[in-house]
Each structure stands twice: as C-alpha cells, then as structure tokens.
Design a protein around this motif. Sequence first.
Motif, short mmCIF file in Angstrom:
data_model
loop_
_atom_site.label_atom_id
_atom_site.label_comp_id
_atom_site.label_asym_id
_atom_site.label_seq_id
_atom_site.Cartn_x
_atom_site.Cartn_y
_atom_site.Cartn_z
N THR A 1 0.83 -1.21 0.00
CA THR A 1 0.00 0.00 0.00
C THR A 1 0.86 1.25 0.00
OG1 THR A 1 -0.10 -0.01 2.40
CG2 THR A 1 -1.90 -1.10 1.25
N ASN A 2 2.14 1.09 -0.32
CA ASN A 2 3.00 2.27 -0.33
C ASN A 2 2.62 3.20 -1.49
OD1 ASN A 2 5.32 4.02 0.07
ND2 ASN A 2 6.11 2.35 1.30
N VAL A 3 3.25 4.40 -1.52
CA VAL A 3 2.75 5.51 -2.33
C VAL A 3 2.33 5.13 -3.77
CG1 VAL A 3 3.23 7.82 -3.18
CG2 VAL A 3 4.08 7.12 -0.96
N SER A 4 3.25 4.51 -4.53
CA SER A 4 2.94 4.23 -5.93
C SER A 4 1.72 3.33 -6.05
CB SER A 4 4.13 3.59 -6.63
OG SER A 4 5.22 4.49 -6.61
N MET B 1 -0.59 2.94 -3.69
CA MET B 1 -1.72 3.70 -3.13
C MET B 1 -2.34 4.62 -4.20
SD MET B 1 -1.31 6.40 -0.04
CE MET B 1 -2.13 7.96 -0.16
N LEU B 2 -1.48 5.27 -4.99
CA LEU B 2 -1.97 6.17 -6.04
C LEU B 2 -2.76 5.38 -7.08
CD1 LEU B 2 1.21 8.38 -6.62
CD2 LEU B 2 -0.87 9.07 -5.43
N LYS B 3 -2.46 4.10 -7.20
CA LYS B 3 -3.16 3.25 -8.17
C LYS B 3 -4.26 2.42 -7.51
CE LYS B 3 -0.94 4.16 -12.04
NZ LYS B 3 -0.60 3.15 -13.03
N TYR C 1 -5.50 0.72 -1.63
CA TYR C 1 -6.36 0.61 -0.45
C TYR C 1 -7.74 0.07 -0.80
CZ TYR C 1 -3.05 2.41 2.91
OH TYR C 1 -1.96 2.54 3.74
N LYS D 1 -7.16 -7.33 7.50
CA LYS D 1 -5.71 -7.53 7.36
C LYS D 1 -5.13 -7.99 8.70
CE LYS D 1 -4.43 -2.78 8.34
NZ LYS D 1 -3.98 -1.49 7.85
N GLU E 1 -0.81 -6.22 5.18
CA GLU E 1 -0.47 -4.99 4.48
C GLU E 1 1.04 -4.86 4.58
OE1 GLU E 1 -2.21 -1.48 6.20
OE2 GLU E 1 -1.23 -0.14 4.77
N PRO F 1 10.75 3.21 -1.65
CA PRO F 1 9.49 3.29 -2.39
C PRO F 1 9.63 4.16 -3.64
CG PRO F 1 9.10 3.52 -0.05
CD PRO F 1 10.58 3.56 -0.23
N SER G 1 6.57 5.96 -11.86
CA SER G 1 5.35 5.31 -11.37
C SER G 1 4.36 6.37 -10.91
CB SER G 1 5.69 4.36 -10.22
OG SER G 1 6.18 5.07 -9.12
N GLY G 2 3.20 5.93 -10.47
CA GLY G 2 2.16 6.86 -10.06
C GLY G 2 1.25 7.19 -11.22
N HIS G 3 0.84 8.47 -11.29
CA HIS G 3 -0.14 8.87 -12.30
C HIS G 3 0.49 9.16 -13.66
CE1 HIS G 3 -2.64 10.12 -8.61
NE2 HIS G 3 -3.05 8.96 -9.05
N THR H 1 10.94 8.02 -2.21
CA THR H 1 10.22 8.83 -1.22
C THR H 1 11.10 9.57 -0.22
OG1 THR H 1 9.93 6.88 0.15
CG2 THR H 1 8.09 7.46 -1.29
N ILE I 1 7.95 9.52 -8.81
CA ILE I 1 6.53 9.26 -8.54
C ILE I 1 5.74 10.51 -8.91
CG2 ILE I 1 4.81 8.53 -6.83
CD1 ILE I 1 7.05 7.32 -5.18
N VAL J 1 -0.85 11.18 1.20
CA VAL J 1 0.44 10.70 0.68
C VAL J 1 1.52 10.84 1.75
CG1 VAL J 1 2.29 11.17 -0.99
CG2 VAL J 1 -0.10 11.12 -1.74
N ARG K 1 1.21 8.37 4.47
CA ARG K 1 1.63 7.03 4.04
C ARG K 1 3.16 6.93 4.01
NH1 ARG K 1 2.99 3.05 4.20
NH2 ARG K 1 2.41 1.06 3.25
N ILE K 2 3.80 7.99 3.51
CA ILE K 2 5.27 8.00 3.48
C ILE K 2 5.80 7.91 4.91
CG2 ILE K 2 7.30 9.43 2.99
CD1 ILE K 2 5.82 10.54 0.55
#
Lengths: 165, 444
Positions: free
Chosen positions: A90-93, A95-97, A100, A114, A127, B84, B244-246, B286, B319, B330, B333-334
């Motif tokens: 669930t890390n950033v990349s 999570m953005l996709k 969650y 979980k 997780e 990450p 990665s990402g959007h 990150t 990212i 974000v 999460r980081i």
Amino acid sequence: MKLESTVEVQFSEQELQTIENLKTRYLKPDSVILEVLYLLQEKYGYITREGMKYAADLLGITEEHVLGVVTFYSMFNTQPVGKYHLQVCTNVSCMLKGAYSLLKKIESELNIKKGETTPDGLFTISEVECLGSCGTAPVIQINEDYYEDLNEEKVTQIIKELKNR
Amino acid sequence: MDIKILLKDIPDYHKIEVYRQHGGYETIRKALQKSPDEIIDEVKKSGLRGRGGACFPTGLKWSFMPKDKNIPKFLCINGDESEPGSFKDRQIFEFNPHQLIEGILITAYAIGAQTCYIYIRGEYVKWIRLMQKALDDAYAAGFIGEKMKETFGTEFFTNIYIHRGAGAYICGEESALMNSIEGKRGYPRVKPPFPAQYGLWGYPTTINNVETIANVPAIIENGAEWFANIGEPKHPGTLLFGVSGHVNKPGVYELPTGTLLTDIIYKYAGGVPGNKKIKCIIPGGTSMPPIRGDQIEGLKMDAESLKQVGSAIGTGGIIVMDEDTDLVKVLARITKFYWHESCGQCTPCREGTGWMLKILNRILEGKGTSKDLDLLIDVANNIEGHTICALGDAAAWPVKFMIERFRDEFEAKVNRAIKIDIPNKVHSMRRTQIPLKEIQINRD
C-alpha cells in the motif's frame, strides 16, 4: 506472538549439508542465520521457539540472538499463516493506483481483516511496505510470487483460482 | 541521443551465450592486464557516481580501500532496492545479469576483494533465482572462482555469492547491510570508522549499488572519456529512471542524465491519465524532497540540477501525482513507511517518526490544528541530522518539504478542524488522592 509448539524441530541430513555448504561462504557461521530461518519457515510454516533454539544450537549462538534477528525482519512469521499469504503493498505508488480499495476488496472477498487468517486456514492478508514493483502497481505478493498490474476484477479472479486449486 | 548501457535492445541478452556473442567477459580479460590502480583511475576519470542515492564518486570510494594484500577484503553489491518508487535494479537482475557479474569481477580486482556478496531483498525470490542462474552459468564457464586463474591466466580470483535479505528497508544502508550479512539485526553502525577501514567482520569492505557496478564494464571497454561525455558533465552516464504513479506508461527508462523531467513524463511515460495537471513529484524515491508541479518546466534530471530546486536525484524513482491527489494522505503514508522501517536505535528517529505519523493521522481525521503543521516541522527538524544513519533525514525531508511546498493544501486541511469546539483549553491535572508519604512500595 505464538512461540510454543509441540512439533519437534529437526533438519534432514540433506538440509544440514546445505547449511554446512553455505557456511563456507562466510568468515563466521552466524551469517547463514537468515537461510536457516527461511528453511525453518518453509518446513514448519512459521518460526517457533523450538525452531529458534534449534537454529541457535546449529550456529553456536544464543537463543536471544536468534529471537532478535527473527523479530527484526518482516518476512519471518512467528505465528501460523494461511496456505496463501496475500501481502498487499500500500506504499505511495500502489496507493496512487488504488491499493487501499484493492485491500478492502480482498478483505470483503475473504471476510477477514488484514492481519487475520480465514477459519479454513487458506488465506492470510497482510499490508506490506513497498515491494519494488512500482511500475506495475498495484501489486500483491502471494507467498513468493508477485501479482502485478492488478485491479479488483483480477484480484477476485486470483482468489477464486486459489480457492479451487 | 539514444544510448543504452544497461538495458540494451538485444533479445536474450540475459543468457550467457548471447552476452558472450556481444563481447561479454572480454572486458574483464582486458582489465586483468591492467593494474588495479589503473582501473580505479579510469573509473575516477569517467566521473561515475553511485546510483544508490548518495551520488558518491565511485572511483574515489574504491581508492579508500587499503592496498595491503595480506588481509581479507570484501565487496558488497547493494540490491536491497526497498526505496518506495524504486524498481530499477531488478531490471538488471532480469535482463542484464552478466554485465553486473563482469562489473563485480572488475571491481573486485580493482579493490582486491576475494569475496563478493550480492545482497538482494528477500521478497525478490524470482530475481534471486534469475541472478543465481546467471552466477551458476558464469561459474560453469570458469569466469568466477578459482577457475578464473585458468581462464584468464592470472593469479587473481574472486567468489560471488548472493545473500538474501528478509524484509528490512534499513538493510539498504551500507553498514546495516554488513551487519545483516554478519547474521545480526540490521542496525546501522556509527561512522567513522568507514567500511573501507572497518567493514565486514572488521575487514576493509566496499559497498556499491547494482546499477553503479553494471556500468563498470562499459567504462573499462569504451574508456573514461566516452562515459564522461554522456549526459551531464558533473553526473555523467545514463540513469535507470523508474516512473510510477499517475502516468500512462509507468516503467523503467534508461536515459542520459540531464534528460528533461517533462520529457521523461510526457515523451517516455506517456503523460498523465486524463490529461490532468501534475501537482507534486517525488524525483528520486520517497526519501527525497518532493517538488511542486510548477517547478518541473525545464528541470533536468541529474544530481546538480535537482539540488538547485531543493531536492535530490536519489535512486531516480520518479513518482508522479496528479492534481486530484490528497497530499496529506500521501505524506501520512510516506511517514508510516519510515515509522515502520526505523530500526529503533536512535531515539529521535524511533520516536519522532511515530509522533509525526500520529499528528498526520490526526489531521486526516479532521482533528488537526494549524499548530500541528509547525509541530510537524519542529519534530522533523529534531530528527534530521540527529541519527546514526540517513533514515532519520529520509523521514524528515518529505515532511518538511511537503508542508513547506504545499502549505496551502495542508492549511486547508487543518483550518476546517479549528472550528472544533474546545470548551476549556486548559487541561487541569488532578491531584492524587493519597498524600505522597502514605504511598508505600512493596519491595518483596
């Protein structure tokens, strides 16, 4: 932490030989501890207190040292996990996709949260932190395999296949 | 300029026979004809800098190794790849393992290492197997181990082993990596002494990133000048940019340093889905300070250019976050990541990461106040520079710079919460009911 177990821990001759061979790669035998722990986990499903004692005796180090190592690394389980261990990044990349919502989907599919295991012992959901697969996010690791570029339909399909296996 | 050093468009390049057809394992033969110092000088002149995040000059690092031939020396290749946003080294394990092996051989010869370990993160089971297959093939062909003497007709030989990690981000820190190989908890060591003086089991050790070492055969083969002319002069070569990402086409792209960030995103990674605007970019994993979408026009991707915009190239893991991204989420999460991965040795990092996470979660729950933003920066400042290793800084930077650069967004999140009715701001402490002298402690 579940540490007690009644199963006797013993490596086969061949496994002991593998460990002996690995020891020759290092100046000190302690270095093969991760491999010993991997072997224990593979053989017994998780690492018990007896397993730690066995590892300590095998390498000539203290049980405390082994416990310290076991609890430091996230890949060692000190309690039983399901036959299929679903590790959802669930890390950033991821999570953005949508990692969650993927996690929620898996939780509702299996009807557990979980950190829990299904009553039939088939699935455990965890997780986890970045799996190094950000370019094919979201990703989950099931036991040793990576499942990349996932979405809710794909994950439903995967769970279905695993159930029927 | 379309130059590929690491990820070549040659089918089956990961196979030893194909690699050899293209001149593979000939460079180590040439290298062994030179003196170790000549090789170190060549790499120094090439300007090669470490690809693991710190951009330290590789040749200079090697030159720290003592020349004494009578003591054991070690080379560790860092393939822990847990940052990450970073997923580049696995491309080398999968598509070009023999160039990495040849690079390891040349490096081992240059620094006099008799044993090399490739430390690969435990989760990379597939890539460990691929790498092991390549090692087995190279051993069988006589390119590694004692057979090297016969194959190349020299006294020098070295062994290469894979050491599998077991899930700990901190083991990517070089001294934690060594402790992990020694079979200990992966705690970073206090420096100095540096690894070149006191490394594995107390002996001189050099630790280099996978991508760094995979570049070495190309440098020795084509010369320092050739390499120095690729990309930006102060940070030459190509980089494996992991996007990665959007973006429409996430993936790893090998491009010269100094490539425009906008080119990487729009030309190679296919732009942002739905043609949305970019709000924020993390340029190198990150741990590196995030930058604003309006900072990226004309920005080159190399160590020096990123320094100028107050960030760093890190591992080249980019990212991309579009305009609809919730940056508080974000950042939380980081921060959760660093809280989880802090090894716990240093109080500022162990406690501070947890505090920052609690504050951020409070803001996410709508209970934050404007004071929380300054409190976050205060905690971050008290972590940064006060820890044994750089994980503390890595945890502090995203917090500091995300808030600094997107203050408006964070303010909006906390200002709504300010309206929460707080009837009495003074938290009254209650007195204990029993007088102190009557409290007895049972010491049995």
